[in-house]
Design a protein around this motif. Structure first.
Motif, PDB file in Angstrom:
ATOM      1  N   LEU A 110       0.544  -1.040  -0.130  1.00  0.00           N
ATOM      2  CA  LEU A 110       0.026   0.085   0.208  1.00  0.00           C
ATOM      3  C   LEU A 110       0.924   1.876   0.233  1.00  0.00           C
ATOM      4  CD1 LEU A 110      -3.136   0.728   0.764  1.00  0.00           C
ATOM      5  CD2 LEU A 110      -2.715   0.816   2.461  1.00  0.00           C
ATOM      6  N   CYS A 111       1.919   1.157   0.513  1.00  0.00           N
ATOM      7  CA  CYS A 111       2.728   2.610   0.843  1.00  0.00           C
ATOM      8  C   CYS A 111       4.051   2.601  -0.945  1.00  0.00           C
ATOM      9  CB  CYS A 111       3.737   2.298   2.029  1.00  0.00           C
ATOM     10  SG  CYS A 111       3.153   1.711   3.291  1.00  0.00           S
ATOM     11  N   SER A 112       4.022   1.946  -1.535  1.00  0.00           N
ATOM     12  CA  SER A 112       4.630   1.686  -2.955  1.00  0.00           C
ATOM     13  C   SER A 112       6.123   1.907  -2.202  1.00  0.00           C
ATOM     14  CB  SER A 112       4.217   2.444  -3.662  1.00  0.00           C
ATOM     15  OG  SER A 112       5.078   2.653  -4.555  1.00  0.00           O
ATOM     16  N   ASP A 113       6.220   3.597  -2.784  1.00  0.00           N
ATOM     17  CA  ASP A 113       7.841   3.906  -2.479  1.00  0.00           C
ATOM     18  C   ASP A 113       8.223   4.843  -1.087  1.00  0.00           C
ATOM     19  OD1 ASP A 113       8.897   2.589  -4.532  1.00  0.00           O
ATOM     20  OD2 ASP A 113       8.426   3.994  -6.131  1.00  0.00           O
ATOM     21  N   SER A 114       7.192   5.367  -0.535  1.00  0.00           N
ATOM     22  CA  SER A 114       6.798   5.981   0.574  1.00  0.00           C
ATOM     23  C   SER A 114       6.153   5.212   1.568  1.00  0.00           C
ATOM     24  CB  SER A 114       6.989   7.743  -0.103  1.00  0.00           C
ATOM     25  OG  SER A 114       5.157   7.675  -0.295  1.00  0.00           O
ATOM     26  N   VAL A 115       6.541   5.730   2.812  1.00  0.00           N
ATOM     27  CA  VAL A 115       5.406   5.473   4.277  1.00  0.00           C
ATOM     28  C   VAL A 115       4.864   6.154   4.016  1.00  0.00           C
ATOM     29  CG1 VAL A 115       5.620   5.530   6.839  1.00  0.00           C
ATOM     30  CG2 VAL A 115       8.389   4.191   5.505  1.00  0.00           C
ATOM     31  N   ILE A 116       3.340   6.581   4.421  1.00  0.00           N
ATOM     32  CA  ILE A 116       2.082   6.246   4.812  1.00  0.00           C
ATOM     33  C   ILE A 116       1.403   6.424   5.775  1.00  0.00           C
ATOM     34  CG2 ILE A 116       1.497   6.223   1.838  1.00  0.00           C
ATOM     35  CD1 ILE A 116      -0.541   4.588   2.649  1.00  0.00           C
ATOM     36  N   GLU A 117       0.463   7.078   6.127  1.00  0.00           N
ATOM     37  CA  GLU A 117      -0.528   7.009   7.453  1.00  0.00           C
ATOM     38  C   GLU A 117      -1.627   6.409   7.107  1.00  0.00           C
ATOM     39  OE1 GLU A 117      -0.888  10.926   8.796  1.00  0.00           O
ATOM     40  OE2 GLU A 117       1.236  10.863  10.030  1.00  0.00           O
ATOM     41  N   VAL A 118      -2.308   5.391   7.584  1.00  0.00           N
ATOM     42  CA  VAL A 118      -2.725   4.975   7.815  1.00  0.00           C
ATOM     43  C   VAL A 118      -4.013   5.082   8.931  1.00  0.00           C
ATOM     44  CG1 VAL A 118      -2.543   2.778   6.050  1.00  0.00           C
ATOM     45  CG2 VAL A 118      -2.257   2.339   8.235  1.00  0.00           C
ATOM     46  N   ALA A 119      -5.497   4.153   7.934  1.00  0.00           N
ATOM     47  CA  ALA A 119      -6.565   4.420   8.880  1.00  0.00           C
ATOM     48  C   ALA A 119      -6.920   2.831   9.508  1.00  0.00           C
ATOM     49  CB  ALA A 119      -7.948   5.145   8.819  1.00  0.00           C
ATOM     50  N   VAL A 120      -7.189   2.554  10.427  1.00  0.00           N
ATOM     51  CA  VAL A 120      -7.118   0.859  11.149  1.00  0.00           C
ATOM     52  C   VAL A 120      -8.697   0.705  11.728  1.00  0.00           C
ATOM     53  CG1 VAL A 120      -6.448  -0.716  11.903  1.00  0.00           C
ATOM     54  CG2 VAL A 120      -4.917   1.184  11.447  1.00  0.00           C
ATOM     55  N   ARG A 121     -10.189   0.413  11.214  1.00  0.00           N
ATOM     56  CA  ARG A 121     -10.997   0.226  11.786  1.00  0.00           C
ATOM     57  C   ARG A 121     -11.925  -0.811  12.159  1.00  0.00           C
ATOM     58  NH1 ARG A 121     -10.874   4.812   7.600  1.00  0.00           N
ATOM     59  NH2 ARG A 121     -12.006   6.433   8.836  1.00  0.00           N
ATOM     60  N   SER A 122     -12.201  -1.394  12.765  1.00  0.00           N
ATOM     61  CA  SER A 122     -12.632  -2.502  13.071  1.00  0.00           C
ATOM     62  C   SER A 122     -13.770  -2.447  11.983  1.00  0.00           C
ATOM     63  CB  SER A 122     -13.192  -2.581  14.459  1.00  0.00           C
ATOM     64  OG  SER A 122     -12.509  -1.869  15.557  1.00  0.00           O
ATOM     65  N   SER A 123     -14.152  -4.151  11.773  1.00  0.00           N
ATOM     66  CA  SER A 123     -15.259  -4.707  11.089  1.00  0.00           C
ATOM     67  C   SER A 123     -16.184  -5.450  11.106  1.00  0.00           C
ATOM     68  CB  SER A 123     -14.213  -4.649   8.940  1.00  0.00           C
ATOM     69  OG  SER A 123     -15.441  -4.935   8.680  1.00  0.00           O
ATOM     70  N   GLU A 124     -17.303  -4.983  11.561  1.00  0.00           N
ATOM     71  CA  GLU A 124     -18.595  -5.953  11.799  1.00  0.00           C
ATOM     72  C   GLU A 124     -18.914  -6.961  11.470  1.00  0.00           C
ATOM     73  OE1 GLU A 124     -20.277  -8.067  13.884  1.00  0.00           O
ATOM     74  OE2 GLU A 124     -20.252  -5.551  15.426  1.00  0.00           O
ATOM     75  N   ILE A 125     -18.340  -8.227  11.935  1.00  0.00           N
ATOM     76  CA  ILE A 125     -18.611  -9.287  11.197  1.00  0.00           C
ATOM     77  C   ILE A 125     -20.707  -9.996  10.396  1.00  0.00           C
ATOM     78  CG2 ILE A 125     -18.723 -11.756  10.872  1.00  0.00           C
ATOM     79  CD1 ILE A 125     -16.124 -10.462  10.604  1.00  0.00           C
ATOM     80  N   MET A 157     -13.406 -10.449  14.809  1.00  0.00           N
ATOM     81  CA  MET A 157     -13.147  -9.517  14.347  1.00  0.00           C
ATOM     82  C   MET A 157     -12.627  -9.502  12.938  1.00  0.00           C
ATOM     83  SD  MET A 157     -14.071  -6.357  15.088  1.00  0.00           S
ATOM     84  CE  MET A 157     -14.522  -6.216  16.384  1.00  0.00           C
ATOM     85  N   ALA A 158     -13.038  -8.246  12.040  1.00  0.00           N
ATOM     86  CA  ALA A 158     -11.991  -7.946  10.750  1.00  0.00           C
ATOM     87  C   ALA A 158     -11.368  -6.763  11.122  1.00  0.00           C
ATOM     88  CB  ALA A 158     -13.002  -8.541   9.191  1.00  0.00           C
ATOM     89  N   VAL A 159     -10.539  -6.530  10.295  1.00  0.00           N
ATOM     90  CA  VAL A 159     -10.154  -4.744  10.712  1.00  0.00           C
ATOM     91  C   VAL A 159      -9.795  -4.346   9.113  1.00  0.00           C
ATOM     92  CG1 VAL A 159      -8.134  -3.788  11.577  1.00  0.00           C
ATOM     93  CG2 VAL A 159      -8.607  -6.203  12.327  1.00  0.00           C
ATOM     94  N   CYS A 160     -10.177  -3.110   9.249  1.00  0.00           N
ATOM     95  CA  CYS A 160     -10.027  -2.598   7.723  1.00  0.00           C
ATOM     96  C   CYS A 160      -8.691  -1.423   7.691  1.00  0.00           C
ATOM     97  CB  CYS A 160     -11.385  -1.226   7.360  1.00  0.00           C
ATOM     98  SG  CYS A 160     -11.186  -0.621   5.901  1.00  0.00           S
ATOM     99  N   VAL A 161      -7.677  -1.282   7.361  1.00  0.00           N
ATOM    100  CA  VAL A 161      -6.461  -0.662   6.921  1.00  0.00           C
ATOM    101  C   VAL A 161      -6.861  -0.045   5.362  1.00  0.00           C
ATOM    102  CG1 VAL A 161      -4.825  -0.534   6.948  1.00  0.00           C
ATOM    103  CG2 VAL A 161      -5.716  -1.917   7.912  1.00  0.00           C
ATOM    104  N   GLN A 162      -7.080   1.565   5.513  1.00  0.00           N
ATOM    105  CA  GLN A 162      -7.420   2.528   4.169  1.00  0.00           C
ATOM    106  C   GLN A 162      -6.231   3.449   4.149  1.00  0.00           C
ATOM    107  OE1 GLN A 162     -11.375   3.021   4.653  1.00  0.00           O
ATOM    108  NE2 GLN A 162     -11.491   2.870   2.456  1.00  0.00           N
ATOM    109  N   ARG A 163      -5.765   3.931   3.049  1.00  0.00           N
ATOM    110  CA  ARG A 163      -4.880   5.041   3.301  1.00  0.00           C
ATOM    111  C   ARG A 163      -5.288   6.144   3.795  1.00  0.00           C
ATOM    112  NH1 ARG A 163      -4.477   9.446  -0.351  1.00  0.00           N
ATOM    113  NH2 ARG A 163      -5.988   8.237  -1.700  1.00  0.00           N
ATOM    114  N   MET A 164      -4.958   7.218   4.590  1.00  0.00           N
ATOM    115  CA  MET A 164      -5.656   7.988   5.261  1.00  0.00           C
ATOM    116  C   MET A 164      -5.266   8.751   4.616  1.00  0.00           C
ATOM    117  SD  MET A 164      -6.544   8.418   8.962  1.00  0.00           S
ATOM    118  CE  MET A 164      -6.817  10.306   9.254  1.00  0.00           C
TER     119      MET A 164
END
Length: 329
Positions: free
Chosen positions: A110-125, A177-184
């Motif tokens: 997801l970062c590709s060539d540079s470190v990025i910040e992400v949002a991490v959210r719980s994802s209800e099953i 529990m699942a988790v969602c990780v997205q580019r911030m």
């Protein structure tokens, strides 16, 4: 063997039992051509199989069930004590190496060539429980930056399956529990909010209601901030006739930002921003059109969470789900 990590652009609602409601509906927007006009931050899902493997690896099978069996949901002291113990067991446990590797590989991709910040959210099953709940039961973490911090944050999302509210609502029973990780999306330097394709108070179907604030749209604190509001008349959007029938300027005295300690804070909004609408008319119509696309796709009203990036000034949908889940069951 089940996958521990799945890219959002490979999943759909059919994967809900593995990736949870939040991830599943995000995946729909990546994988179905009808929805590809909608801008969504890229990311990945950490699956229910990963959670189950984590629990098994740390020999916590049955331990939480024994704790929950002693819980008195009518006693807040009991809820606090049991919840704290249940969460502590997860936070103190070790992430299995294979899951650790899979998460880090997905983050690096997801970062590709540079470190990025992400949002991490719980994802209800469970879709049913996600709609029954009167408030968010599980945790969201923003501006996560670094591999080790991400791993620890995923554990925090796992632990939030046993939040005090989840225990009271009986939502943690026999679940994973699942988790969602997205580019911030850097909305703390711009704006964010929610939208509904029918009036959220009356259910009137011919209007779209959009609201938002400067900065982050943090649900736990949003009630302390008076939002800008926009009401759009749906039948007029496709005709070229003026379709924004009401604009209400909120006081927006405070804005919500994310500071270096990773905590959410309210700060005073600059006076010039208080007197400005957060969105242009063109941006309001863009969000409204996304809502119509989704409503047509799901054959029913949809709720959305949106944000505008402060650097690129691009609008994104962070979450979107039908209020009545009937098309893809």
């Amino acid at each position: 063997m089940k996958d521990y990590v799945l890219r959002l652009n490979t999943i759909s609602v059919s994967d809900t039992e593995e990736v949870g409601v939040k991830n599943a509906f995000l995946g729909e927007m990546f994988t179905h051509p009808e929805l590809k006009a909608i801008s969504v931050p890229n990311g990945f899902a950490i699956t229910a199989s990963a959670y189950k493997r984590f629990i098994e690896y740390n020999k916590l099978d049955g331990v939480h069930d024994k704790l929950i069996a002693t819980l008195d949901r009518n006693n807040l002291g009991s809820v606090y004590k049991i919840g704290l113990k249940a969460r502590s067991l997860i936070l103190g446990a070790r992430m299995p190496g294979d899951i650790d590797d899979a998460i880090i590989a997905a983050y690096r991709d997801l970062c590709s060539d540079s470190v990025i910040e992400v949002a991490v959210r719980s994802s209800e099953i469970s879709f049913e429980k996600a709609h029954q709940a009167s408030t968010d039961l599980y945790e969201t973490f923003l501006n996560i930056k670094s591999e080790r911090e991400l791993i620890e944050t995923v554990k925090k999302c796992f632990a939030s399956l046993f939040s005090d509210l989840a225990l009271i609502e009986k939502a943690s029973k026999h679940q994973a529990m699942a988790v969602c990780v997205q580019r911030m999306i850097g909305s703390e330097k711009s704006c964010s909010g929610v939208a509904y394709t029918s009036d959220p108070e009356t259910g009137f179907a011919d209007v779209i209601h959009i609201s938002g604030i400067w900065g982050l749209h943090e649900k736990k604190l949003q009630k302390s901030v008076v939002h800008d509001e926009f009401i759009i008349y749906k039948p007029a959007i496709s005709t070229g006739i003026k379709s924004i029938i009401q604009k209400k300027l909120g006081s927006k005295n405070y804005m919500i930002v994310h500071q270096i300690d990773h905590e959410i804070h309210t700060v005073n909004t600059p006076v010039e921003k208080r007197e400005q609408f957060i969105l242009s008319d063109q941006e309001v119509i863009l969000i409204a059109n996304w809502g119509i696309i989704l409503e047509n796709y799901y054959n029913g009203p949809v709720s959305m969470e949106w944000a505008k990036d402060g650097k690129s000034e691009i609008l994104y949908l962070l979450q979107a789900k039908p209020e009545i889940f009937k098309k893809l069951q």
